[in-house]
Scaffold this active site. Structure first.
Site, PDB file in Angstrom:
ATOM      1  N   LYS A 184       0.820  -1.218   0.000  1.00  0.00           N
ATOM      2  CA  LYS A 184       0.000   0.000   0.000  1.00  0.00           C
ATOM      3  C   LYS A 184       0.850   1.263   0.000  1.00  0.00           C
ATOM      4  O   LYS A 184       2.036   1.229   0.326  1.00  0.00           O
ATOM      5  CB  LYS A 184      -0.964  -0.022   1.190  1.00  0.00           C
ATOM      6  CG  LYS A 184      -2.129  -0.971   0.912  1.00  0.00           C
ATOM      7  CD  LYS A 184      -3.247  -0.877   1.906  1.00  0.00           C
ATOM      8  CE  LYS A 184      -4.374  -1.824   1.447  1.00  0.00           C
ATOM      9  NZ  LYS A 184      -5.438  -1.939   2.450  1.00  0.00           N
ATOM     10  N   ARG A 206      -3.853 -10.004   4.904  1.00  0.00           N
ATOM     11  CA  ARG A 206      -4.174  -9.995   3.467  1.00  0.00           C
ATOM     12  C   ARG A 206      -2.933  -9.516   2.718  1.00  0.00           C
ATOM     13  O   ARG A 206      -2.518  -8.373   2.897  1.00  0.00           O
ATOM     14  CB  ARG A 206      -5.364  -9.069   3.234  1.00  0.00           C
ATOM     15  CG  ARG A 206      -5.859  -9.014   1.807  1.00  0.00           C
ATOM     16  CD  ARG A 206      -7.017  -8.034   1.708  1.00  0.00           C
ATOM     17  NE  ARG A 206      -7.502  -7.932   0.348  1.00  0.00           N
ATOM     18  CZ  ARG A 206      -6.963  -7.167  -0.580  1.00  0.00           C
ATOM     19  NH1 ARG A 206      -5.904  -6.429  -0.310  1.00  0.00           N
ATOM     20  NH2 ARG A 206      -7.463  -7.146  -1.804  1.00  0.00           N
TER      21      ARG A 206
END
Ligand code: 7PJ
Length: 281
Positions: free
Chosen positions: A226, A260
């Site tokens: 991210k 995740r």
């Protein structure tokens, strides 16, 4: 018994998952490859091939998503989302792992459950019309994620007074709504939604306080690749593995139970080493 002790097991469709140790959820994106003109079949083929690779690398669950929810992403119509996801679910139905579907739409949830999905991973925390009804009658697990705003605009000006308290209150409210509507607690996981309407500082504060959220329900966290990792390391998206592993371990140490990730093999190794040290304590 401590009433707030987080569940050790998660009911997850055809499976019951043991959450004593953190599990690795591998990300399977079913999005058309802009460099390929092979059309739909090539898109599905690539996703299924990638899924099999993640299984070999040791994934505990697979998260299948047809819509990009990265900041600034445009909305995808539900029928296109369904057309992307269903053939991949069908192809993976007997792969032996629980299948999660990353969607905000009730219609997609309903169809995905008919095609064997075990977990509904909803970045909208079942707020969409009909979403609770779509999952109520099944035995799927649900992931309730916090997001401020909508993917198209959420990173424009995220604002909180007390980010940890507000995310905690929101998730507590969504857990309560789900339970009141007949979704058993043993089916629920929560997620602070790293990068979903949050500045770098908000993300860091949430990760640092993850153990507070773990009192609500088992916690799922996605930090893999991210922009938070990019902001801290100065690396582009293809060079964020080390940073992602570091954030993942920090989350695991604070009680996250499902991680995740895109890089399953490396994440497995990192967790295995940390776990061995933790077990020796
Ligand atoms: C997350 C997600 C996350 C959950 C995405 C990306 C954006 N679902 N789907 N949690 N992120 N539950 O992978 O960069 O953090 S898509």
């Amino acid at each position: 018994m401590n009433l707030f002790e987080p569940a050790r097991r998660l009911r997850c469709g055809r499976f019951v998952l043991d959450l004593d140790r953190p599990l690795v959820m591998g990300v399977v994106n079913v999005t058309p490859d802009s460099f390929s003109d092979g059309g739909r079949y090539a898109t599905h083929e690539a996703a299924v091939r990638h899924a099999h690779r993640l299984i070999e690398e040791g994934a505990d669950l697979l998260d299948i998503g047809g819509e990009s929810t990265r900041p600034g992403a445009a909305e995808l119509p539900a029928d296109e989302e369904i057309r992307r996801i269903v053939p991949v679910l069908d192809a993976l139905r007997d792969c032996g792992l629980p299948l999660s579907v990353d969607t905000r739409r009730a219609e997609t949830m309903r169809v995905a459950l008919e095609h064997g999905a075990d977990l509904v991973n909803d970045i909208g925390a079942l707020r969409a019309p009909g979403a609770i009804d779509a999952v109520r009658g099944s035995d799927c697990a649900v992931c309730l994620m916090h997001m401020q705003g909508e993917p198209g605009t959420m990173q424009q000006q995220p604002k909180y007074g007390d980010v940890v308290g507000e995310v905690e209150d929101f998730l507590a409210g969504r857990v309560a709504a789900a339970v009141e509507n007949g979704i058993a607690r043993e089916r629920i996981v929560v997620d602070p939604g790293i990068g979903f309407g949050k500045t770098l500082r908000h993300n860091l504060q949430l990760l640092a306080a993850l153990d507070e959220l773990a009192a609500l329900a088992p916690v799922l966290v996605g930090v893999s690749r991210k922009s938070m990792i990019g902001n801290l390391t100065g690396r582009d998206v293809d060079h964020r593995l080390a940073g992602s592993l570091s954030a993942m371990l920090a989350a695991a140490m604070r009680g996250a139970r499902i991680l995740r990730v895109h890089d399953v093999a490396e994440s497995r190794d990192a967790l295995r080493v940390w776990q061995a040290i933790d077990d020796a304590q």
